[in-house]
Design a protein around this motif. Structure first.
Motif, PDB file in Angstrom:
ATOM      1  N   VAL A  10     -73.223  54.746 -93.886  1.00  0.00           N
ATOM      2  CA  VAL A  10     -72.481  54.389 -95.021  1.00  0.00           C
ATOM      3  C   VAL A  10     -71.114  54.022 -94.629  1.00  0.00           C
ATOM      4  CG1 VAL A  10     -71.431  55.195 -97.481  1.00  0.00           C
ATOM      5  CG2 VAL A  10     -73.494  55.755 -96.597  1.00  0.00           C
ATOM      6  N   ILE A  11     -70.517  54.928 -93.710  1.00  0.00           N
ATOM      7  CA  ILE A  11     -69.092  54.822 -93.128  1.00  0.00           C
ATOM      8  C   ILE A  11     -68.904  53.571 -92.403  1.00  0.00           C
ATOM      9  CG2 ILE A  11     -67.242  55.719 -91.835  1.00  0.00           C
ATOM     10  CD1 ILE A  11     -68.151  58.351 -92.798  1.00  0.00           C
ATOM     11  N   GLY A  12     -69.701  53.469 -91.469  1.00  0.00           N
ATOM     12  CA  GLY A  12     -69.701  52.171 -90.654  1.00  0.00           C
ATOM     13  C   GLY A  12     -69.826  50.984 -91.072  1.00  0.00           C
ATOM     14  N   GLY A  13     -70.706  50.944 -92.271  1.00  0.00           N
ATOM     15  CA  GLY A  13     -70.798  49.645 -92.984  1.00  0.00           C
ATOM     16  C   GLY A  13     -69.554  49.263 -93.743  1.00  0.00           C
ATOM     17  N   THR A  14     -68.705  50.452 -94.052  1.00  0.00           N
ATOM     18  CA  THR A  14     -67.559  50.150 -94.748  1.00  0.00           C
ATOM     19  C   THR A  14     -66.287  49.691 -94.123  1.00  0.00           C
ATOM     20  OG1 THR A  14     -68.694  51.602 -96.514  1.00  0.00           O
ATOM     21  CG2 THR A  14     -66.331  51.069 -96.943  1.00  0.00           C
ATOM     22  N   LEU A 170     -68.064  45.871-104.463  1.00  0.00           N
ATOM     23  CA  LEU A 170     -68.263  45.047-103.257  1.00  0.00           C
ATOM     24  C   LEU A 170     -69.061  45.921-101.954  1.00  0.00           C
ATOM     25  CD1 LEU A 170     -67.476  42.489-101.490  1.00  0.00           C
ATOM     26  CD2 LEU A 170     -65.194  43.970-100.941  1.00  0.00           C
ATOM     27  N   ASN A 171     -68.520  47.329-101.666  1.00  0.00           N
ATOM     28  CA  ASN A 171     -69.031  47.881-100.476  1.00  0.00           C
ATOM     29  C   ASN A 171     -70.546  48.283-100.884  1.00  0.00           C
ATOM     30  OD1 ASN A 171     -66.928  47.896 -98.671  1.00  0.00           O
ATOM     31  ND2 ASN A 171     -65.858  49.643-100.164  1.00  0.00           N
ATOM     32  N   ALA A 172     -70.799  48.649-102.161  1.00  0.00           N
ATOM     33  CA  ALA A 172     -72.308  48.922-102.273  1.00  0.00           C
ATOM     34  C   ALA A 172     -73.014  47.768-102.482  1.00  0.00           C
ATOM     35  CB  ALA A 172     -72.412  49.472-103.944  1.00  0.00           C
ATOM     36  N   PHE A 173     -72.652  46.624-102.726  1.00  0.00           N
ATOM     37  CA  PHE A 173     -73.326  45.368-102.356  1.00  0.00           C
ATOM     38  C   PHE A 173     -73.439  44.947-101.065  1.00  0.00           C
ATOM     39  CE2 PHE A 173     -73.372  40.494-102.161  1.00  0.00           C
ATOM     40  CZ  PHE A 173     -74.414  40.534-102.649  1.00  0.00           C
ATOM     41  N   LEU A 174     -72.602  45.001-100.194  1.00  0.00           N
ATOM     42  CA  LEU A 174     -72.591  44.794 -98.848  1.00  0.00           C
ATOM     43  C   LEU A 174     -73.627  45.746 -98.075  1.00  0.00           C
ATOM     44  CD1 LEU A 174     -68.923  44.090 -97.800  1.00  0.00           C
ATOM     45  CD2 LEU A 174     -70.614  42.603 -98.731  1.00  0.00           C
ATOM     46  N   ALA A 196     -69.264  60.804 -97.045  1.00  0.00           N
ATOM     47  CA  ALA A 196     -68.731  59.512 -96.529  1.00  0.00           C
ATOM     48  C   ALA A 196     -67.692  59.072 -97.474  1.00  0.00           C
ATOM     49  CB  ALA A 196     -69.975  58.455 -96.569  1.00  0.00           C
ATOM     50  N   GLY A 197     -67.809  59.474 -98.785  1.00  0.00           N
ATOM     51  CA  GLY A 197     -66.795  58.931 -99.754  1.00  0.00           C
ATOM     52  C   GLY A 197     -65.465  59.798 -99.599  1.00  0.00           C
ATOM     53  N   VAL A 198     -65.615  61.018 -99.213  1.00  0.00           N
ATOM     54  CA  VAL A 198     -64.484  61.798 -98.655  1.00  0.00           C
ATOM     55  C   VAL A 198     -63.606  61.410 -97.540  1.00  0.00           C
ATOM     56  CG1 VAL A 198     -63.523  64.092 -98.128  1.00  0.00           C
ATOM     57  CG2 VAL A 198     -65.160  64.005 -99.980  1.00  0.00           C
ATOM     58  N   LEU A 199     -64.428  60.960 -96.641  1.00  0.00           N
ATOM     59  CA  LEU A 199     -63.827  60.313 -95.486  1.00  0.00           C
ATOM     60  C   LEU A 199     -63.206  58.885 -95.424  1.00  0.00           C
ATOM     61  CD1 LEU A 199     -66.267  61.423 -92.938  1.00  0.00           C
ATOM     62  CD2 LEU A 199     -63.868  62.602 -93.130  1.00  0.00           C
ATOM     63  N   ILE A 200     -63.942  57.943 -96.193  1.00  0.00           N
ATOM     64  CA  ILE A 200     -63.380  56.852 -96.411  1.00  0.00           C
ATOM     65  C   ILE A 200     -62.369  56.875 -97.457  1.00  0.00           C
ATOM     66  CG2 ILE A 200     -64.042  54.622 -97.827  1.00  0.00           C
ATOM     67  CD1 ILE A 200     -66.836  55.058 -97.131  1.00  0.00           C
ATOM     68  N   ALA A 201     -62.257  57.563 -98.393  1.00  0.00           N
ATOM     69  CA  ALA A 201     -60.862  57.703 -99.428  1.00  0.00           C
ATOM     70  C   ALA A 201     -59.765  58.199 -98.495  1.00  0.00           C
ATOM     71  CB  ALA A 201     -61.109  58.732-100.290  1.00  0.00           C
ATOM     72  N   ALA A 242     -64.683  48.991 -85.127  1.00  0.00           N
ATOM     73  CA  ALA A 242     -64.983  49.202 -86.440  1.00  0.00           C
ATOM     74  C   ALA A 242     -65.701  47.515 -87.033  1.00  0.00           C
ATOM     75  CB  ALA A 242     -63.854  49.321 -86.985  1.00  0.00           C
ATOM     76  N   ILE A 243     -65.092  46.551 -86.476  1.00  0.00           N
ATOM     77  CA  ILE A 243     -66.045  45.244 -87.122  1.00  0.00           C
ATOM     78  C   ILE A 243     -67.346  45.347 -86.659  1.00  0.00           C
ATOM     79  CG2 ILE A 243     -65.921  42.881 -86.624  1.00  0.00           C
ATOM     80  CD1 ILE A 243     -62.594  43.010 -86.454  1.00  0.00           C
ATOM     81  N   PHE A 244     -67.594  45.714 -85.694  1.00  0.00           N
ATOM     82  CA  PHE A 244     -68.892  45.674 -84.829  1.00  0.00           C
ATOM     83  C   PHE A 244     -69.923  46.525 -85.821  1.00  0.00           C
ATOM     84  CE2 PHE A 244     -72.281  47.236 -81.913  1.00  0.00           C
ATOM     85  CZ  PHE A 244     -73.003  46.172 -81.826  1.00  0.00           C
ATOM     86  N   THR A 245     -69.477  47.608 -86.092  1.00  0.00           N
ATOM     87  CA  THR A 245     -70.318  48.696 -86.994  1.00  0.00           C
ATOM     88  C   THR A 245     -70.641  47.926 -88.243  1.00  0.00           C
ATOM     89  OG1 THR A 245     -68.456  49.622 -88.045  1.00  0.00           O
ATOM     90  CG2 THR A 245     -69.445  50.629 -86.047  1.00  0.00           C
ATOM     91  N   SER A 246     -69.784  47.217 -88.910  1.00  0.00           N
ATOM     92  CA  SER A 246     -69.956  46.593 -90.169  1.00  0.00           C
ATOM     93  C   SER A 246     -70.853  45.084 -90.097  1.00  0.00           C
ATOM     94  CB  SER A 246     -68.924  46.265 -91.017  1.00  0.00           C
ATOM     95  OG  SER A 246     -68.205  47.499 -91.479  1.00  0.00           O
ATOM     96  N   LEU A 247     -70.620  44.449 -88.760  1.00  0.00           N
ATOM     97  CA  LEU A 247     -71.342  43.149 -88.617  1.00  0.00           C
ATOM     98  C   LEU A 247     -72.745  43.312 -88.713  1.00  0.00           C
ATOM     99  CD1 LEU A 247     -70.993  40.096 -88.025  1.00  0.00           C
ATOM    100  CD2 LEU A 247     -70.633  40.683 -85.706  1.00  0.00           C
TER     101      LEU A 247
END
Length: 355
Positions: A10-14, A170-174, A196-201, A242-247
């Motif tokens: 979840v975090i890596g994709g965000t 957006l993040n949920a869709f991606l 994941a939500g706590v760390l992303i926030a 970071a880009i690589f994890t989401s790519l």
């Protein structure tokens, strides 16, 4: 351990190009009173991701979940999701090129090739990469923001709510295809999503705090947090990771659409997908984030809502209204069998006519 892997996915994709560079955060939270909208957006994202992981766990993966939820409409929606995934995929590639403009398109082509190799193992490959890289990236974000009073800014104000909802959508869709597919291996969807939500926030608040303290120079930059961290070469390496994890997560649904192409044609189809993503990335990170990401957020809100409604409301109501569901069929079959046996017994007991 599996829940932690789910958290890493979840975090890596965000935290991709738009997040860690601050570009999409400034676009969706365009107010100095960003703290409450960030928290609201994170809560919504936790809810969305937990529900999608749960749906994937129930049905056993992306393909099975889509077929169960949308029946004959599943192929159309899968193609819609795949085409829409070109936008974030192109955004990640454009972000790689923005890191070292003098070397473009070397970084984006390298990232595309590495992501393709990771996806040879499907979501297990994504999980392994994120499990290794996400802790490093989070440590870097929080270490970079140390000493910055990110929570000092006022929390009042009525603007920013629309951006909060769109950013969560957006993040949920991606991540929708990846979450549905990974859900089969995540035993505690809500726990993984909440962590994941706590760390992303916290990461978003730290990055935005640094950007708004820097001022107009950072806010007007293509990659605002990179502007704040100018002079720190290690930051460019962190952004690239970071880009690589989401790519990889963005590329997943695109490659899924051509997985059943027979023989050597499959390699040609995969090459076409990779080429389309690369060509689309030539639009540039700023235009993609500014104009296309909000539209993706709206589309994400619609599709995630359809998934949740079909899973928890429409499907159950259909089973109640229409007796053709699986359980009803079982009951109907048993009823027919009893009736048949009953009629046989009655026929046996019918008195034979006397001569």
């Amino acid at each position: 351990m599996k829940s932690l892997r789910g958290t890493a996915i979840v975090i890596g994709g965000t935290i991709g190009a738009g997040f860690i560079s601050g570009a999409e955060l400034v676009r969706f939270f365009h107010t100095r009173s960003f703290l409450v909208p960030v928290l609201v957006s994170s809560l919504l994202f936790v809810l969305f991701s937990a529900l999608l992981l749960s749906v994937g766990r129930r049905h056993g993966g992306y393909d099975a979940a889509m077929r169960a939820l949308f029946k004959r409409g599943a192929p159309f929606l899968e193609w819609t999701i795949a085409l829409a995934s070109l936008v974030p995929c192109a955004g990640m590639l454009a972000g790689l090129d923005a890191l070292l403009p003098a070397c473009r398109p070397l970084l984006s082509l390298t990232g595309l090739g590495l992501s393709y190799l990771v996806l040879r193992r499907g979501t297990r490959g994504i999980s392994a990469v994120n499990f290794l890289l996400v802790p490093v990236l989070l440590c870097f974000v929080f270490w970079s923001g140390r000493g910055e009073k990110a929570f000092f800014y006022p929390v009042g104000g009525g603007d920013g709510w629309g951006g909060a909802v769109l950013y969560a959508s957006l993040n949920a869709f991606l991540l929708l295809p990846v979450l549905l597919d990974a859900g089969a291996d995540v035993p505690h969807p809500f726990l993984a999503s909440a962590l994941a939500g706590v760390l992303i926030a916290a990461g978003a608040a730290t990055i935005l705090g640094c950007i708004y303290r820097e001022g107009a120079g950072a806010l007007g930059a293509e990659m605002p947090f990179l502007y704040v961290m100018r002079g720190k070469k290690v930051f460019s390496a962190a952004v690239a990771l970071a880009i690589f994890t989401s790519l990889a997560a963005s590329l997943f649904p695109l490659l899924q659409t051509v997985r059943d192409v027979p023989g050597k044609k499959k390699y040609a189809a995969e090459g076409g997908v990779l080429l389309a993503a690369f060509l689309f990335s030539r639009l540039g990170l700023t235009d993609i984030v500014t104009y296309l990401y909000p539209a993706e957020g709206v589309l994400g809100l619609v599709l995630v809502s359809l998934c949740v409604l079909n899973e928890y409301f429409f499907e159950k109501n259909n089973k109640k209204v229409h007796p053709g569901g699986e359980q009803a069929q079982d009951r109907g079959g048993a009823h027919d069998e009893v009736e048949f046996e009953h009629l046989s017994a009655v026929n046996d007991e019918v008195a034979k006519p006397r001569l």
